[in-house]
Write a protein that holds these residues in place. Sequence first.
Motif, mmCIF file in Angstrom:
data_model
loop_
_atom_site.group_PDB
_atom_site.id
_atom_site.type_symbol
_atom_site.label_atom_id
_atom_site.label_comp_id
_atom_site.label_asym_id
_atom_site.label_seq_id
_atom_site.Cartn_x
_atom_site.Cartn_y
_atom_site.Cartn_z
ATOM 1 N N SER A 41 -34.422 -74.270 -48.902
ATOM 2 C CA SER A 41 -33.630 -74.161 -47.683
ATOM 3 C C SER A 41 -32.275 -73.541 -47.974
ATOM 4 C CB SER A 41 -33.469 -75.543 -47.057
ATOM 5 O OG SER A 41 -32.617 -75.462 -45.946
ATOM 6 N N ASP A 42 -31.614 -73.984 -49.034
ATOM 7 C CA ASP A 42 -30.314 -73.426 -49.403
ATOM 8 C C ASP A 42 -30.439 -71.961 -49.788
ATOM 9 O OD1 ASP A 42 -29.180 -75.851 -48.918
ATOM 10 O OD2 ASP A 42 -29.021 -76.421 -51.030
ATOM 11 N N ALA A 43 -31.485 -71.596 -50.506
ATOM 12 C CA ALA A 43 -31.665 -70.202 -50.914
ATOM 13 C C ALA A 43 -31.835 -69.303 -49.692
ATOM 14 C CB ALA A 43 -32.866 -70.073 -51.843
ATOM 15 N N PHE A 44 -32.546 -69.763 -48.682
ATOM 16 C CA PHE A 44 -32.704 -68.958 -47.465
ATOM 17 C C PHE A 44 -31.366 -68.814 -46.746
ATOM 18 C CE2 PHE A 44 -33.952 -68.372 -42.999
ATOM 19 C CZ PHE A 44 -34.662 -67.192 -43.152
ATOM 20 N N GLY A 45 -30.570 -69.870 -46.718
ATOM 21 C CA GLY A 45 -29.233 -69.792 -46.123
ATOM 22 C C GLY A 45 -28.348 -68.805 -46.856
ATOM 23 N N TYR A 46 -28.395 -68.830 -48.191
ATOM 24 C CA TYR A 46 -27.608 -67.866 -48.969
ATOM 25 C C TYR A 46 -28.075 -66.447 -48.685
ATOM 26 C CZ TYR A 46 -26.113 -71.916 -51.700
ATOM 27 O OH TYR A 46 -25.606 -73.105 -52.090
ATOM 28 N N PHE A 47 -29.383 -66.280 -48.552
ATOM 29 C CA PHE A 47 -29.924 -64.951 -48.235
ATOM 30 C C PHE A 47 -29.380 -64.450 -46.897
ATOM 31 C CE2 PHE A 47 -33.220 -62.848 -45.683
ATOM 32 C CZ PHE A 47 -33.268 -61.637 -46.350
ATOM 33 N N LEU A 48 -29.367 -65.324 -45.886
ATOM 34 C CA LEU A 48 -28.875 -64.912 -44.576
ATOM 35 C C LEU A 48 -27.390 -64.586 -44.614
ATOM 36 C CD1 LEU A 48 -30.724 -67.312 -42.119
ATOM 37 C CD2 LEU A 48 -31.156 -64.900 -42.531
ATOM 38 N N PHE A 49 -26.591 -65.413 -45.285
ATOM 39 C CA PHE A 49 -25.156 -65.144 -45.380
ATOM 40 C C PHE A 49 -24.913 -63.829 -46.105
ATOM 41 C CE2 PHE A 49 -24.372 -69.922 -45.129
ATOM 42 C CZ PHE A 49 -24.125 -69.850 -43.770
ATOM 43 N N GLY A 50 -25.632 -63.600 -47.173
ATOM 44 C CA GLY A 50 -25.471 -62.365 -47.914
ATOM 45 C C GLY A 50 -25.914 -61.163 -47.116
ATOM 46 N N ALA A 51 -26.989 -61.328 -46.358
ATOM 47 C CA ALA A 51 -27.506 -60.223 -45.556
ATOM 48 C C ALA A 51 -26.526 -59.836 -44.461
ATOM 49 C CB ALA A 51 -28.859 -60.592 -44.958
ATOM 50 N N LEU A 52 -25.764 -60.798 -43.951
ATOM 51 C CA LEU A 52 -24.765 -60.492 -42.932
ATOM 52 C C LEU A 52 -23.695 -59.550 -43.469
ATOM 53 C CD1 LEU A 52 -24.259 -63.958 -41.213
ATOM 54 C CD2 LEU A 52 -25.240 -61.897 -40.208
ATOM 55 N N ILE A 53 -23.456 -59.553 -44.754
ATOM 56 C CA ILE A 53 -22.455 -58.673 -45.363
ATOM 57 C C ILE A 53 -23.100 -57.415 -45.929
ATOM 58 C CG2 ILE A 53 -20.704 -58.520 -47.192
ATOM 59 C CD1 ILE A 53 -19.989 -60.438 -44.908
ATOM 60 N N VAL A 54 -24.216 -57.573 -46.621
ATOM 61 C CA VAL A 54 -24.811 -56.467 -47.370
ATOM 62 C C VAL A 54 -25.437 -55.424 -46.447
ATOM 63 C CG1 VAL A 54 -26.675 -55.882 -48.975
ATOM 64 C CG2 VAL A 54 -25.172 -57.810 -49.457
ATOM 65 N N VAL A 55 -26.151 -55.865 -45.435
ATOM 66 C CA VAL A 55 -26.873 -54.915 -44.577
ATOM 67 C C VAL A 55 -25.908 -54.014 -43.810
ATOM 68 C CG1 VAL A 55 -28.430 -54.725 -42.590
ATOM 69 C CG2 VAL A 55 -28.964 -56.303 -44.460
ATOM 70 N N PRO A 56 -24.852 -54.538 -43.174
ATOM 71 C CA PRO A 56 -23.923 -53.603 -42.504
ATOM 72 C C PRO A 56 -23.239 -52.650 -43.472
ATOM 73 C CG PRO A 56 -23.590 -55.822 -41.691
ATOM 74 C CD PRO A 56 -24.525 -55.916 -42.845
ATOM 75 N N ILE A 57 -22.873 -53.141 -44.671
ATOM 76 C CA ILE A 57 -22.244 -52.241 -45.655
ATOM 77 C C ILE A 57 -23.234 -51.155 -46.070
ATOM 78 C CG2 ILE A 57 -21.392 -52.126 -48.031
ATOM 79 C CD1 ILE A 57 -20.029 -54.815 -47.542
ATOM 80 N N PHE A 58 -24.486 -51.532 -46.274
ATOM 81 C CA PHE A 58 -25.507 -50.550 -46.636
ATOM 82 C C PHE A 58 -25.672 -49.506 -45.531
ATOM 83 C CE2 PHE A 58 -29.972 -49.255 -46.248
ATOM 84 C CZ PHE A 58 -30.133 -48.588 -47.454
ATOM 85 N N LEU A 59 -25.713 -49.967 -44.269
ATOM 86 C CA LEU A 59 -25.867 -49.021 -43.158
ATOM 87 C C LEU A 59 -24.659 -48.085 -43.054
ATOM 88 C CD1 LEU A 59 -27.437 -51.343 -40.450
ATOM 89 C CD2 LEU A 59 -28.578 -49.555 -41.773
#
Length: 92
Positions: free
Chosen positions: A61-79
């Motif tokens: 559960s914690d790993a999925f939460g970390y994934f979501l938090f990271g994706a909120l930063i990484v995906v817009p920067i990547f785009l």
Amino acid sequence: MAGRMTRFLGDSPFRVLLRLIVLSVIVGLVLSVLNVHPFDIYYWAERFVMRVYHMGFTVFSDAFGYFLFGALIVVPIFLIMRLFSVMGGRRD
């Protein structure tokens, strides 16, 4: 058959039984003095197993939460980087 039993137990079955009875009384006396009851040990083991079981699923559960938090930063920067890359490619 008795030879195998004696070899397996390390001594005659009667002596082994007598030794186990004496050791059980001594250990029971020590545990009683320490105010530790057999059900306390059982409940402790049960709680330990349940805690480890719950920790295992909490990690996922914690790993999925970390994934979501990271994706909120990484995906817009990547785009944004891809957009700048495409726009920069058109200039050349």
